[in-house]
Write a protein that holds these residues in place. Structure first.
Motif, PDB file in Angstrom:
ATOM      1  N   SER A   1     -33.097  17.979  27.290  1.00 45.86           N
ATOM      2  CA  SER A   1     -34.432  17.382  27.234  1.00 45.86           C
ATOM      3  C   SER A   1     -34.381  15.943  26.703  1.00 45.86           C
ATOM      4  CB  SER A   1     -35.335  18.222  26.321  1.00 45.86           C
ATOM      5  OG  SER A   1     -36.537  17.537  26.044  1.00 45.86           O
ATOM      6  N   PRO A   2     -35.214  15.059  27.246  1.00 43.21           N
ATOM      7  CA  PRO A   2     -35.293  13.697  26.692  1.00 43.21           C
ATOM      8  C   PRO A   2     -35.877  13.675  25.276  1.00 43.21           C
ATOM      9  CG  PRO A   2     -37.009  14.055  28.359  1.00 43.21           C
ATOM     10  CD  PRO A   2     -36.088  15.235  28.427  1.00 43.21           C
ATOM     11  N   TYR A   3     -36.435  14.824  24.837  1.00 36.89           N
ATOM     12  CA  TYR A   3     -36.989  14.902  23.488  1.00 36.89           C
ATOM     13  C   TYR A   3     -35.961  15.424  22.480  1.00 36.89           C
ATOM     14  CZ  TYR A   3     -41.361  14.082  25.900  1.00 36.89           C
ATOM     15  OH  TYR A   3     -42.342  13.526  26.682  1.00 36.89           O
ATOM     16  N   GLU A   4     -34.729  15.616  22.953  1.00 32.49           N
ATOM     17  CA  GLU A   4     -33.641  16.026  22.068  1.00 32.49           C
ATOM     18  C   GLU A   4     -33.093  14.791  21.342  1.00 32.49           C
ATOM     19  OE1 GLU A   4     -31.994  17.632  19.827  1.00 32.49           O
ATOM     20  OE2 GLU A   4     -31.994  19.368  21.160  1.00 32.49           O
ATOM     21  N   LYS A   5     -32.369  15.058  20.268  1.00 36.45           N
ATOM     22  CA  LYS A   5     -31.707  13.965  19.556  1.00 36.45           C
ATOM     23  C   LYS A   5     -30.664  13.327  20.467  1.00 36.45           C
ATOM     24  CE  LYS A   5     -32.171  16.451  15.175  1.00 36.45           C
ATOM     25  NZ  LYS A   5     -31.438  17.176  14.112  1.00 36.45           N
TER      26      LYS A   5
ATOM     27  N   LYS B   1     -37.348  19.020  15.023  1.00 37.39           N
ATOM     28  CA  LYS B   1     -38.362  18.705  14.011  1.00 37.39           C
ATOM     29  C   LYS B   1     -39.653  18.418  14.761  1.00 37.39           C
ATOM     30  CE  LYS B   1     -39.639  15.664  10.192  1.00 37.39           C
ATOM     31  NZ  LYS B   1     -39.284  14.458   9.393  1.00 37.39           N
ATOM     32  N   ILE B   2     -40.625  19.322  14.626  1.00 32.44           N
ATOM     33  CA  ILE B   2     -41.902  19.191  15.326  1.00 32.44           C
ATOM     34  C   ILE B   2     -42.979  18.787  14.325  1.00 32.44           C
ATOM     35  CG2 ILE B   2     -43.639  20.386  16.706  1.00 32.44           C
ATOM     36  CD1 ILE B   2     -41.436  22.283  17.645  1.00 32.44           C
ATOM     37  N   VAL B   3     -43.656  17.684  14.613  1.00 29.40           N
ATOM     38  CA  VAL B   3     -44.733  17.196  13.743  1.00 29.40           C
ATOM     39  C   VAL B   3     -46.013  17.112  14.574  1.00 29.40           C
ATOM     40  CG1 VAL B   3     -45.584  15.299  12.322  1.00 29.40           C
ATOM     41  CG2 VAL B   3     -43.148  15.893  12.290  1.00 29.40           C
ATOM     42  N   ILE B   4     -47.092  17.714  14.064  1.00 29.99           N
ATOM     43  CA  ILE B   4     -48.386  17.694  14.747  1.00 29.99           C
ATOM     44  C   ILE B   4     -49.387  16.970  13.857  1.00 29.99           C
ATOM     45  CG2 ILE B   4     -50.239  19.106  15.716  1.00 29.99           C
ATOM     46  CD1 ILE B   4     -48.153  21.292  16.202  1.00 29.99           C
ATOM     47  N   GLN B   5     -50.087  15.978  14.452  1.00 32.24           N
ATOM     48  CA  GLN B   5     -51.070  15.189  13.704  1.00 32.24           C
ATOM     49  C   GLN B   5     -52.432  15.289  14.383  1.00 32.24           C
ATOM     50  OE1 GLN B   5     -48.657  11.522  13.872  1.00 32.24           O
ATOM     51  NE2 GLN B   5     -48.801  11.469  11.641  1.00 32.24           N
ATOM     52  N   ASP B   6     -53.490  15.348  13.557  1.00 30.07           N
ATOM     53  CA  ASP B   6     -54.841  15.421  14.108  1.00 30.07           C
ATOM     54  C   ASP B   6     -55.348  14.029  14.480  1.00 30.07           C
ATOM     55  OD1 ASP B   6     -55.595  14.181  11.738  1.00 30.07           O
ATOM     56  OD2 ASP B   6     -56.401  16.012  10.836  1.00 30.07           O
ATOM     57  N   GLU B   7     -56.641  13.949  14.832  1.00 30.44           N
ATOM     58  CA  GLU B   7     -57.213  12.682  15.281  1.00 30.44           C
ATOM     59  C   GLU B   7     -57.253  11.635  14.175  1.00 30.44           C
ATOM     60  OE1 GLU B   7     -60.728  15.362  14.160  1.00 30.44           O
ATOM     61  OE2 GLU B   7     -58.742  15.546  15.054  1.00 30.44           O
TER      62      GLU B   7
ATOM     63  N   THR C   1     -45.137  15.130  17.994  1.00 30.56           N
ATOM     64  CA  THR C   1     -43.847  14.450  18.107  1.00 30.56           C
ATOM     65  C   THR C   1     -42.729  15.460  17.887  1.00 30.56           C
ATOM     66  OG1 THR C   1     -43.837  13.814  15.765  1.00 30.56           O
ATOM     67  CG2 THR C   1     -44.763  12.235  17.324  1.00 30.56           C
ATOM     68  N   VAL C   2     -41.676  15.318  18.663  1.00 33.38           N
ATOM     69  CA  VAL C   2     -40.495  16.176  18.562  1.00 33.38           C
ATOM     70  C   VAL C   2     -39.291  15.272  18.361  1.00 33.38           C
ATOM     71  CG1 VAL C   2     -39.022  17.844  19.754  1.00 33.38           C
ATOM     72  CG2 VAL C   2     -41.509  17.958  20.010  1.00 33.38           C
TER      73      VAL C   2
ATOM     74  N   THR D   1     -45.016  22.365  27.591  1.00 31.99           N
ATOM     75  CA  THR D   1     -43.877  23.280  27.711  1.00 31.99           C
ATOM     76  C   THR D   1     -42.612  22.482  27.430  1.00 31.99           C
ATOM     77  OG1 THR D   1     -45.032  24.635  29.342  1.00 31.99           O
ATOM     78  CG2 THR D   1     -42.645  24.894  29.190  1.00 31.99           C
ATOM     79  N   LEU D   2     -42.022  22.764  26.285  1.00 35.07           N
ATOM     80  CA  LEU D   2     -40.882  21.992  25.793  1.00 35.07           C
ATOM     81  C   LEU D   2     -39.607  22.814  25.966  1.00 35.07           C
ATOM     82  CD1 LEU D   2     -39.932  19.426  24.230  1.00 35.07           C
ATOM     83  CD2 LEU D   2     -40.420  20.687  22.118  1.00 35.07           C
ATOM     84  N   ASN D   3     -38.809  22.477  26.972  1.00 37.12           N
ATOM     85  CA  ASN D   3     -37.580  23.220  27.268  1.00 37.12           C
ATOM     86  C   ASN D   3     -36.333  22.378  27.016  1.00 37.12           C
ATOM     87  OD1 ASN D   3     -38.892  25.578  28.126  1.00 37.12           O
ATOM     88  ND2 ASN D   3     -39.151  24.774  30.196  1.00 37.12           N
ATOM     89  N   ASN D   4     -35.183  23.053  27.114  1.00 34.37           N
ATOM     90  CA  ASN D   4     -33.867  22.396  27.160  1.00 34.37           C
ATOM     91  C   ASN D   4     -33.518  21.601  25.906  1.00 34.37           C
ATOM     92  OD1 ASN D   4     -33.641  23.493  29.699  1.00 34.37           O
ATOM     93  ND2 ASN D   4     -34.229  21.623  30.758  1.00 34.37           N
TER      94      ASN D   4
END
Length: 378
Positions: free
Chosen positions: A73-77, A213-219, A168-169, A204-207
């Protein structure tokens, strides 16, 4: 050194022999204990469950996987390696369960799990047995077969958040490339048939190779806590919540009796509500014609199933331990409330409590609040 030599020369032959014998006995005991200790380590390690863990940690299993088993995944390190990721998994979070369907008399099959996800199956076969200490039978194993299911990578997640939230991942913001669904906020689908409420996005976050490290931020760019359940993260929109109905009343248009409606609905379900069609007429003012709740209640009132309710009678008082709490206000025309009540009944001569513990969803429609959904509180 000379003093020690002189002391040794003065000792009698008997004492010299006794000392030498003691030293030999200590050495022999040490060798025996070492042998026993090593035997127990080998025995424990070669128990079939432990052996799979052992070869996994040594990298034997990860060597069976191709270095390009999936597109990372491009969201991998950066510079991630699939084999390195598997080795890290095998040394930390790997779970092992026996696969009874694929095991035989001489083949032992085990499934490998990353959290709740099946990632592979390993089959072992005993190539030889031998004994240690005359009582421990130790198997020597061969890895007969190892198959891996890495179609979605080593780690994968489904993440659902309000549309105005940011995810963000590994420091990279999730984008439209993995946005698989955009729709109603979970659990509010019935409300959004009648009012407009913030939508949600599902990614859908695969591969992934490593645990991300998953970070979720509100508005407001404030970090939001979350839980992972079966590789899924689901976050509803953050709405105003009030512990009591009294606190929430300033945001509710109509001062109607939620508890009375809940009591009537509970009585309706056990065919104890007086009125036309088993009391359906008393619920109609709080239902929208042809809505989900209306059709469900109509079917119950006009169908045959209601005639099969077990014979019973209601105690006095009928309801106890009633409470309306945790009111969530979604906007100026919709809200939900958690309702708890115990209905006391006698069934076959025994006291039975029929408990309602549900969240009731309301929308202001056609001059009053209507019940559009009910969900059990877990």
């Amino acid at each position: 050194m000379r003093k020690l030599r002189r002391k040794w020369q003065r000792l009698s032959m008997y004492k010299k022999s006794l000392i030498l014998f003691s030293l030999l006995l200590i050495s022999f005991s040490f060798l025996i204990l070492t042998y026993v200790y090593n035997s127990m380590i080998i025995y424990e390690r070669n128990l079939v469950d432990n052996y799979i863990k052992y070869v996994a940690e040594k990298g034997v299993l990860s060597s069976e996987v191709k270095s390009d088993a999936f597109k990372i995944s491009p969201y991998e390190k950066d510079n991630a390696s699939i084999k390195d990721g598997l080795t890290k998994l095998f040394n930390t979070d790997l779970k092992i369960k026996k696969n009874g369907k694929e095991s035989t008399d001489n083949i032992f099959a085990y499934n490998l799990y990353n959290e709740d996800t099946l990632i592979g199956t390993v089959k072992l076969k005993s190539k030889d047995t031998y004994k240690r200490m005359a009582i421990l039978t130790i198997n020597e194993w061969n890895v007969e077969d190892a198959t891996f299911n890495l179609d979605n990578g080593i780690y994968n997640y489904e993440i659902t958040v309000p549309a105005n939230y940011t995810v963000t991942v590994n420091g990279k913001t999730l984008g439209s490339d993995i946005l698989t669904k955009s729709g109603d906020v979970p659990n509010l689908e019935r409300l959004t048939e009648y009012v407009e409420i913030e939508k949600s996005n599902t990614y859908t976050l695969n591969n992934l190779v490593y645990k991300p490290k998953i970070v979720i931020q509100d508005e407001k760019n404030e970090e939001v806590e979350y839980k992972i359940d079966d590789n899924k993260i689901v976050i509803g929109k953050s709405f105003k919540t009030y512990k009591t109905l009294e606190e929430a009343k300033q945001f509710i248009k109509d001062d109607f009796d939620i508890l009375a409606l809940a009591e009537n609905y509970s009585l309706f379900l056990t065919d104890d509500l007086k009125g036309s069609y088993h009391g359906f007429d008393k619920l109609m003012p709080y239902l929208i014609k042809d809505s989900y709740m209306y059709n469900m209640a109509y079917t119950w009132a006009h169908g045959v199933d209601i005639t099969f309710v077990s014979a019973h009678y209601l105690k006095n008082p009928i309801f106890t331990n009633e409470e309306v709490k945790n009111i969530i206000v979604y906007n100026d025309v919709s809200f939900s409330a958690e309702v708890y009540l115990e209905k006391n009944m006698m069934v076959s001569g025994k006291l039975r409590q029929d408990i309602m513990h549900d969240r009731l969803y309301f929308v202001y429609y056609d001059g009053g609040y209507k019940l559009v959904n009910m969900e059990a509180v877990k």
